[in-house]
Structure formats: structure tokens, C-alpha cells
Design an enzyme around this catalytic site. Structure first.
Site, short mmCIF file in Angstrom:
data_model
loop_
_atom_site.label_atom_id
_atom_site.label_comp_id
_atom_site.label_asym_id
_atom_site.label_seq_id
_atom_site.Cartn_x
_atom_site.Cartn_y
_atom_site.Cartn_z
N GLU A 273 -12.70 3.20 4.70
CA GLU A 273 -11.66 3.38 5.71
C GLU A 273 -11.57 4.87 6.07
O GLU A 273 -10.53 5.50 5.96
CB GLU A 273 -10.30 2.87 5.18
N GLU B 51 0.81 -1.22 0.00
CA GLU B 51 0.00 0.00 0.00
C GLU B 51 0.84 1.27 0.00
O GLU B 51 1.71 1.44 0.86
CB GLU B 51 -0.90 0.02 1.23
#
Length: 276
Positions: free
Chosen positions: A250, A151
Site C-alpha cells: 500500500e 486500522e
């Protein structure tokens, strides 16, 4: 075109209540899946803590679709340890715990944060350590059909992966040097946008490398609709390209109405919302 599937991140959201109440709120809002950052203070927690987490998630009836690997002292600023050479043994033991949780709950996607740059270790040594660690983690989790995610992250000045290109370069390097073929890009549109990456262009280049998607609005990392990002356009782009994995919400938020926005949001595929 596929219909998007949404999960709720229960680590950044609803931190004002215990995990079982967060999970209950997710179910009440009509969602069927969740993800967590590493839910323990240490990389290899006592067995009773692991069993307690597994029991809590299982009792909720929700599907665990994403789990972060141990990332160090996150409140203190750490963002992963896979590139830190002196944590290799710890990571091997940690991966065994991750596998036990995964086998118990059916989770198959695992986010391995790369790690901040350290002044006491040359960058080349950190990158070599990351290749070894990611290859080892991927090899172990491949045994249960797991995917390891890499990520790009914003808001961490010493974190070296800022763009989709950065993360894919790591994935390619690990594949070339270890043979691991179960690493994928975690396509977090919030982090990419905040870092100045061109999100549609990045998706066009790396669509076939995306293993998981996360979203929040910017500025502020709030719920969709609280900022200026064209999240609906990006979700539709992913769906049109055939992405059938999970899209995790998120975003930050606490209080009893943390997920109330979903009832009137125009993101396609939300519970009770518009279809694609």
C-alpha cells in the site's frame, strides 16, 4: 514458516491510469491479488457503477482480497464514518452494497476506518456509535464468512486510533458488547511506525489478532527499500509466527515502473523474488 502472499493496493498506486490498466500492470508484474479502497464517490453507488467495478476486477483474473468500506470524503480529510452517530442508516445500506460486491468477487476482508473525532459530538457518543456500527457490519458480513478490520492510521490529526493497542481495544469492546467475533486488527506497519508504535512489540502482543497486513516504507510512504523501515524483518516475523493471510503493498507510486522495485527487492515471497 509460511510463505508470504502479496497483494497490490490499486487505489493509492498508479492513479495516473484507469483501474483496468492498473490491474493489467499488477498481472504483468506477476501478482495474483489486489485490494481497493472504496472505489466509488458515495456509499451507495448506482447499480451500473457497482456492476462496472465487479466486471473490471473479474475480467482481470486477479483476486480481490481486501476492500475498504466507505470512509467519507477521503480527499477532504475524512477517515471513516463508523463512529459518527448520524451515519448509522447510511452504513446499513452501504453494507448491503459491500456484501453484493463481496459475493460477486469472493472478497472476505473489509477495512472499516473508525472516523475522525468530531467537535459537535461527545467522544463517548462517537465510541458508542462505533460499537453499534461495527457490530452491525460484522454481523452482516459474517453471513458470508467476512472479516471486519480495524486500522490504526497516521497523518490524520483527529483520528483516535494510533497504535495496535488502540485498535485491539475497539475490537474487544465491540466483541464484549455485541458478541461479534469476526473483527481483526489491520496491521499496517507503515502507519504504526510513523505513529511511534513499537512494531515488533505490537506484533508480539497481538499476533493472534492480525487479520490483514499492509506495508510501505517510511519516511515517504514509498515502495519497500526507499525508506528506513526493516520491512523484511517484520515480514519474516509474521511468517515465522504463522501468519498466512495477505500482505498488501500500500505504497504511493505512479508511472510505468511503479512495481519495478519488486524484481530486485529482498522481501521474501515476492513474484520472482527470494523464498522464506
Amino acid at each position: 514458516m509460511v510463505t508470504p502472499r502479496y497483494a497490490v493496493n490499486c487505489s493509492i498506486m498508479m492513479k495516473d491510469r484507469p483501474p483496468e490498466r492498473r490491474l493489467a500492470a499488477v498481472r504483468e508484474a506477476g501478482f495474483e491479488a489486489v485490494e481497493f479502497w472504496w472505489p466509488f464517490a458515495v456509499s451507495t453507488p448506482p447499480e451500473h457503477e457497482v456492476e462496472g467495478f465487479v466486471d473490471t476486477v473479474r475480467a482481470s483474473g486477479l483476486q480481490l482480497v481486501g476492500l475498504n468500506l466507505y470512509a467519507g470524503d477521503m480527499p477532504g480529510g475524512d477517515r471513516g464514518v463508523v463512529s459518527w452517530p448520524d451515519r448509522a442508516d447510511e452504513l446499513r445500506a452501504h453494507t448491503a452494497v459491500v456484501r453484493r460486491i463481496a459475493e460477486a468477487l469472493g472478497c472476505r476482508s473489509f477495512n472499516a476506518l473508525y472516523g475522525n473525532r468530531r467537535a459537535d459530538v461527545p467522544d463517548t457518543e462517537q465510541d458508542a456509535a462505533a460499537v453499534r456500527a461495527l457490530g452491525s457490519i460484522a454481523g452482516e458480513l459474517a453471513k458470508i464468512g467476512g472479516t471486519v478490520l480495524v486500522e490504526p492510521v497516521s497523518g490524520a490529526p483527529d483520528y483516535p486510533l494510533l497504535t495496535a493497542d488502540d485498535a485491539v481495544a475497539v475490537i474487544d469492546r465491540v466483541g464484549d458488547r455485541t458478541g461479534a467475533d469476526n473483527l481483526r486488527l489491520l496491521f499496517d506497519v507503515y502507519h504504526l511506525a510513523v505513529n511511534g508504535d513499537d512494531v515488533p512489540a505490537a506484533l508480539a502482543r497481538h499476533r493472534d489478532r492480525v487479520g490483514h497486513v499492509q506495508l510501505a516504507d517510511a519516511p515517504g510512504r514509498g515502495a519497500p527499500g526507499t525508506g528506513a523501515l526493516p520491512l523484511r524483518d517484520w515480514v519474516l516475523d509474521l511468517a515465522a509466527g504463522g501468519y498466512g493471510g495477505w500482505t498488501a503493498l500500500e505504497h504511493a507510486g505512479e508511472g510505468p515502473d511503479t512495481l519495478a522495485w519488486a524484481r530486485s527487492c529482498d522481501l521474501p515471497g515476492l513474484p520472482g523474488g527470494p523464498t522464506v
